[in-house]
Enzyme design. Structure first.
Site, mmCIF file in Angstrom:
data_model
loop_
_atom_site.group_PDB
_atom_site.id
_atom_site.type_symbol
_atom_site.label_atom_id
_atom_site.label_comp_id
_atom_site.label_asym_id
_atom_site.label_seq_id
_atom_site.Cartn_x
_atom_site.Cartn_y
_atom_site.Cartn_z
ATOM 1 N N GLU A 1 -20.144 0.374 30.086
ATOM 2 C CA GLU A 1 -20.414 1.402 29.071
ATOM 3 C C GLU A 1 -19.141 2.111 28.623
ATOM 4 O O GLU A 1 -19.017 2.484 27.452
ATOM 5 C CB GLU A 1 -21.422 2.415 29.610
ATOM 6 N N ASN B 1 -23.798 5.599 24.216
ATOM 7 C CA ASN B 1 -23.634 6.670 23.232
ATOM 8 C C ASN B 1 -22.257 7.319 23.383
ATOM 9 O O ASN B 1 -21.831 7.638 24.500
ATOM 10 C CB ASN B 1 -24.715 7.733 23.438
ATOM 11 N N HIS C 1 -17.295 0.139 26.041
ATOM 12 C CA HIS C 1 -17.902 0.307 24.714
ATOM 13 C C HIS C 1 -17.343 1.513 23.955
ATOM 14 O O HIS C 1 -17.432 1.561 22.723
ATOM 15 C CB HIS C 1 -19.409 0.506 24.851
ATOM 16 N N GLY D 1 -30.478 -0.910 31.088
ATOM 17 C CA GLY D 1 -30.202 0.002 32.179
ATOM 18 C C GLY D 1 -29.336 1.177 31.772
ATOM 19 O O GLY D 1 -29.375 2.220 32.405
ATOM 20 N N MET E 1 -26.841 2.926 28.143
ATOM 21 C CA MET E 1 -26.523 2.881 26.715
ATOM 22 C C MET E 1 -25.277 3.709 26.443
ATOM 23 O O MET E 1 -25.158 4.841 26.903
ATOM 24 C CB MET E 1 -27.718 3.407 25.905
ATOM 25 N N GLU F 1 -30.239 2.504 20.011
ATOM 26 C CA GLU F 1 -29.862 1.116 19.738
ATOM 27 C C GLU F 1 -31.054 0.206 20.012
ATOM 28 O O GLU F 1 -31.700 0.333 21.051
ATOM 29 C CB GLU F 1 -28.679 0.694 20.621
ATOM 30 N N GLU G 1 -21.113 -6.477 23.062
ATOM 31 C CA GLU G 1 -21.658 -6.747 24.389
ATOM 32 C C GLU G 1 -20.879 -7.816 25.162
ATOM 33 O O GLU G 1 -20.735 -7.717 26.379
ATOM 34 C CB GLU G 1 -23.126 -7.133 24.281
#
Length: 885
Positions: A336, A303, A339, A299, A301, A164, A358
């Site tokens: 995270e 995935n 997300h 810091g 991500m 990203e 976000e």
């Protein structure tokens, strides 16, 4: 993605020119119809079958991919994204049969695309594009990259991916845009004995004739390219089952014991999210991969099924971790994991709506932390997030939450306080406006309707509006399509004789730091009012710029009671004085709001700058530790504003130390059994700020504890170790600095080693700061620490760090993500108050940044000008207040 908290210097993209810019329609409804894209739209991928062979020692990899795709309109060529890839062969097979077609390949490096052209036009239908290619493994966190680290077994190298926003194209030639969702299967040929990890579980592992292993992973759900992940190294994995999903934390060997807290957090969060969203987590496993090193940009991500997180943000090290670290680890995991639904299952159509990912995850991390750890009392943190957003949003260089993104650089620059913190604050305000249950019902409907699809902001607003049966869309548009901060002016609070209510006149204006005579934009602003000391609240909507509200009870009225609204509140002088007199009796969250507004409005010249000082003086020792934390941080900021004027600075410091000393005496150096988490955090903040204020007693005690720690570990307990070391580093002499340097070189734990190099860059002494800058340009700290060290020096010495970076720009560029320089360099300078720095930054940006990629440079310049203005026009009011005392 969770932004890094290690420094104010955050990185982003620079130096790349994307395909020709497009124009995004202004109206939200139009965006829903005409989705923006940079690639031709005649072809759509369905599935990627990827085979990867990394060579970590040579920093290269070989790849093969077979892409199942649909040709939607006749075309003679196929264009997709590719960056730093060399193609060996390209063939296209038709689903209808026949001999494969050979393609000629054209690479457009500036646009990060590759075009495959065929001898004859392709008819509509399904095809398979087979590509054989090679690529490079970088040392910064973009694409497929390596991280070197020390261990008990010696130096090690691990591989990870960071895609990203636009870097999947560095490992896989692909339609690397969020709207082009497809499924993926991945297989990798790897050294025997190493662990390979990806989004899905391993389905088979076989040994090849040369001793290497062939690892195959299951097929992913339909998802965007930026969510794919691959990792490889000497790893170990701890697991737990929760709600039918296998949860794991993967660490470098020897660090698994530090993962227990993160694993427990994941277990608690997964059940909460399954219930909240009303859609169960759809993958069979969810790993969190902890990696050594750091990035100035992020810091962690998100995935899908394989969250990547730097060690400092996910591992709890008993040797150095603090209560604040523990809370941040939980918040990172909550962000995270949110997300996995909001971003992964349902994904924004294009980067214009990045805030859908976000902003929501930022709001949810706060909500879940407060829900699952009420003992941490983190709900008041929403005020801090709002303040971060407003600090950015009050300048002319701001942008709307839903923003126009035309290039790769602009997409990266979108990861900022407006996207994260304003987005979260607006969500919190709207949830408060419609009610928590109606909001959740709307979110659940949105999830069900758009699972595995892409959306724009209006899709969410429609779902919320339908569930709430309230006019949400218009308010949401005001706060997401318009930049800036509303200001609510409060006039005429009057309690008539014989009446049991107070009449308040509210006028909507705009809060600006750098355009004082700006014609205000118009917002429909939900407001909540409450008479101080009452428990009855009134809600109203300020529309068309004005409203008159009757509030139950008689007395001073708090506007934005509970602090859910995204606006500044400016009270008439008499009303402000009345609230100041009642300050100690206000709810802690409203104390925070009043402190925040008075500080911001005072520094902007919209009310007396000394108003904040009066409130700080009115706070009692019994005030909430987070209220004192706010006062502590602003005292630290004021100390910085006086830099360069030692006599005035010392006078302010004497007042601040005297004001804080009783608080610190109450908190003490040593933790007490059963103390609140907020007290532990305040202790660290007090020590750090008293050190900044050059309080001799605090500095001497920190030195005593540091020197005696070898004989008595209680002098330097883990909960204070980083705090005490930071004081030592800040006030270090050459001998102390050399001792820390030796410790950093000898340290084998990557987490502690990184922390020591960070501390070496914290010295207040000019000569030692220059030594830290020079050290950062060597290979010794590790490539991911170099940029962090420069950024840390810039906290205390912004002009020195910026000038050093300009003088050594080639070396600096080698140590910063190649796609992240248009943010990194300006943020080194952003703390300056030197007019000359404006010219240097302007000149550098003009020569090196594309015209559409100057946002961070312009923001840094606006901040420097504001700092100069504050020192020239506001500090005299603080001086007068101090003199009057």
């Amino acid at each position: 993605m969770h932004r890094t908290l290690i420094s104010a210097a955050v990185l982003a993209l620079a130096g790349l020119t994307a395909a020709p810019a497009f124009s995004a329609p202004a109206a939200p409804a139009a965006r829903a119809v005409q989705a923006t894209t940079q690639l031709p739209r005649e072809v759509r991928p369905i599935h990627y079958d990827v085979a990867l062979t990394p060579d970590a020692a040579r920093s290269t990899f070989a790849g093969k991919v077979a892409i199942t795709l649909d040709v939607l309109a006749p075309t003679a060529s196929i264009t997709l994204n590719a960056a730093d890839l060399a193609f060996i062969s390209a063939t296209l097979a038709s689903g209808a049969g026949g001999a494969p077609l050979q393609a000629s390949t054209s690479i457009y490096a500036a646009a990060q695309t590759a075009t495959f052209t065929f001898a004859r036009p392709l008819a509509k239908g399904r095809y398979t594009l087979a590509l054989d290619y090679t690529g490079v493994i970088g040392q910064q966190a973009l694409g497929l990259f390596s991280l070197d680290y020390d261990s008990a077994a010696g130096n090690q190298r691990a591989l990870y991916t960071q895609f990203e926003n636009s870097d999947a194209r560095r490992m896989i030639p692909s339609w690397d845009e969020p709207a082009y969702k497809a499924s993926f299967t991945l297989q990798a040929t790897v050294p025997a004995g190493q662990m390979a990890v990806s989004n899905m579980p391993v389905t088979s592992t076989s040994t090849l004739p040369d001793g290497r292993s062939l690892v195959k992973f299951g097929a992913t759900p339909k998802m965007s390219t930026y969510l794919l992940f691959f990792g490889l190294g000497d790893f170990e994995r701890v697991t737990a089952m929760a709600d039918g999903t296998e949860l794991g934390v993967i660490t470098t060997r020897g660090n698994a014991a530090k993962a227990a807290f993160a694993l427990d957090a994941s277990k608690a969060l997964l059940g909460e999210y399954n219930r909240y969203f009303g859609v169960r987590y759809p993958l069979p496993k969810l790993d969190n991969i902890a990696a050594p090193g750091r990035s100035q940009f992020f810091g962690a991500m998100e995935n899908w099924g394989a969250i990547f997180t730097f060690e400092y943000a996910i591992l709890l090290d008993p040797a150095i971790s603090t209560q604040y670290d523990k809370q941040e680890i939980f918040a990172t995991a909550a962000h995270e994991m949110a997300h996995q639904w909001f971003g992964n299952l349902v994904t924004m159509q294009w980067w214009d709506d990045l805030w859908l990912n976000e902003g929501f995850a930022s709001w949810m991390e706060g909500r879940m932390t407060a829900r699952l750890h009420p003992e941490w009392h983190t709900a008041l943190g929403a005020v801090g997030a709002r303040e971060q957003a407003m600090a950015r949003d009050a300048f002319a260089t701001t942008h709307p939450v839903v923003q126009h993104v035309a290039t790769v650089e602009q997409a990266s620059q979108a990861f900022d306080d407006i996207t994260y913190n304003k987005g979260a604050s607006v969500i919190g305000m709207l949830e408060d406006y419609v009610g928590a249950q109606a909001w959740q019902n709307g979110v659940r409907a949105y999830m069900r309707e758009h699972a595995y699809k892409n959306t724009v902001s209006d899709d969410l607003w429609r779902a919320i509006e339908k569930a709430a049966r309230k006019p949400v869309m218009a308010i949401a548009h005001d706060f997401t399509l318009k930049p800036g901060v509303p200001l609510i002016r409060v006039d005429g609070p009057a309690c008539k004789s014989g009446s049991s209510s107070t009449l308040v006149v509210l006028t909507q204006q705009e809060f600006s730091r750098d355009v004082p005579n700006k014609k205000p934009l118009r917002w429909r602003v939900p407001v909540t009012l409450q008479v101080a000391g009452s428990n009855q609240q009134v809600r109203a909507l300020v529309s068309a710029g004005k409203a008159t509200v009757s509030v139950p009870g008689c007395g001073p009225v708090i506007v934005n009671a509970g602090q859910n609204g995204y606006y500044r509140t400016l009270y008439a002088p008499q009303q402000f004085d009345a609230l100041s007199a009642s300050f100690a009796s206000l709810a802690p969250i409203d104390q925070l709001g009043l402190l925040s507004d008075s500080w911001a409005l005072g520094m902007a010249g919209m009310q007396p700058a000394a108003g904040f000082m009066g409130l700080a003086n009115a706070a009692t020792l019994a005030a909430d530790p987070q209220v004192w934390g706010k006062i502590v941080r602003i005292f630290g900021t004021l100390h910085g504003h006086y830099a360069g004027d030692s006599s005035r600075q010392q006078r302010f410091d004497r007042f601040a130390v005297a004001r804080l000393a009783p608080v610190f005496n109450q908190v003490g150096w040593n933790a007490r059994a059963g103390e609140n988490a907020t007290v532990a955090n305040l202790r660290a903040e007090l020590i750090g700020t008293l050190s900044d204020l050059n309080d001799n007693a605090t500095i001497a005690e920190a030195r005593r504890r540091y020197a005696g720690a070898a004989d008595d570990e209680q002098l330097n307990p883990p909960a204070l170790r980083k705090t005490i070391m930071a004081v030592i580093a800040q006030h270090a002499d050459a001998q102390t600095w050399d001792g820390m340097h030796r410790a950093a070189k000898a340290e084998k734990s990557p987490m502690i080693k990184d922390q020591l190099y960070h501390l070496l860059a914290s010295a207040g002494n000019d000569a030692l700061a220059r030594r830290a800058l020079a050290l950062a340009m060597t290979d010794e700290p590790g490539v991911t620490n170099s940029a962090a060290m420069l950024a840390q020096v810039a906290q205390e010495h912004p002009d020195m760090a910026f000038d050093f970076a300009l003088a050594h720009i080639d070396k600096v560029n080698q140590r910063v993500d190649a796609t992240s320089r248009s943010r990194y360099l300006p943020r080194l300078a952003s703390g300056s108050a030197d007019p000359a720095t404006i010219g240097k930054l302007n000149a550098y940006a003009g020569a090196n940044f594309a015209a559409g990629s100057r946002r961070d440079a312009d923001t840094a310049i606006a901040g420097i000008r504001d700092r100069i203005k504050t020192r020239a026009e506001r500090l005299s009011e603080i001086d007068a207040w101090l003199s009057a005392r």
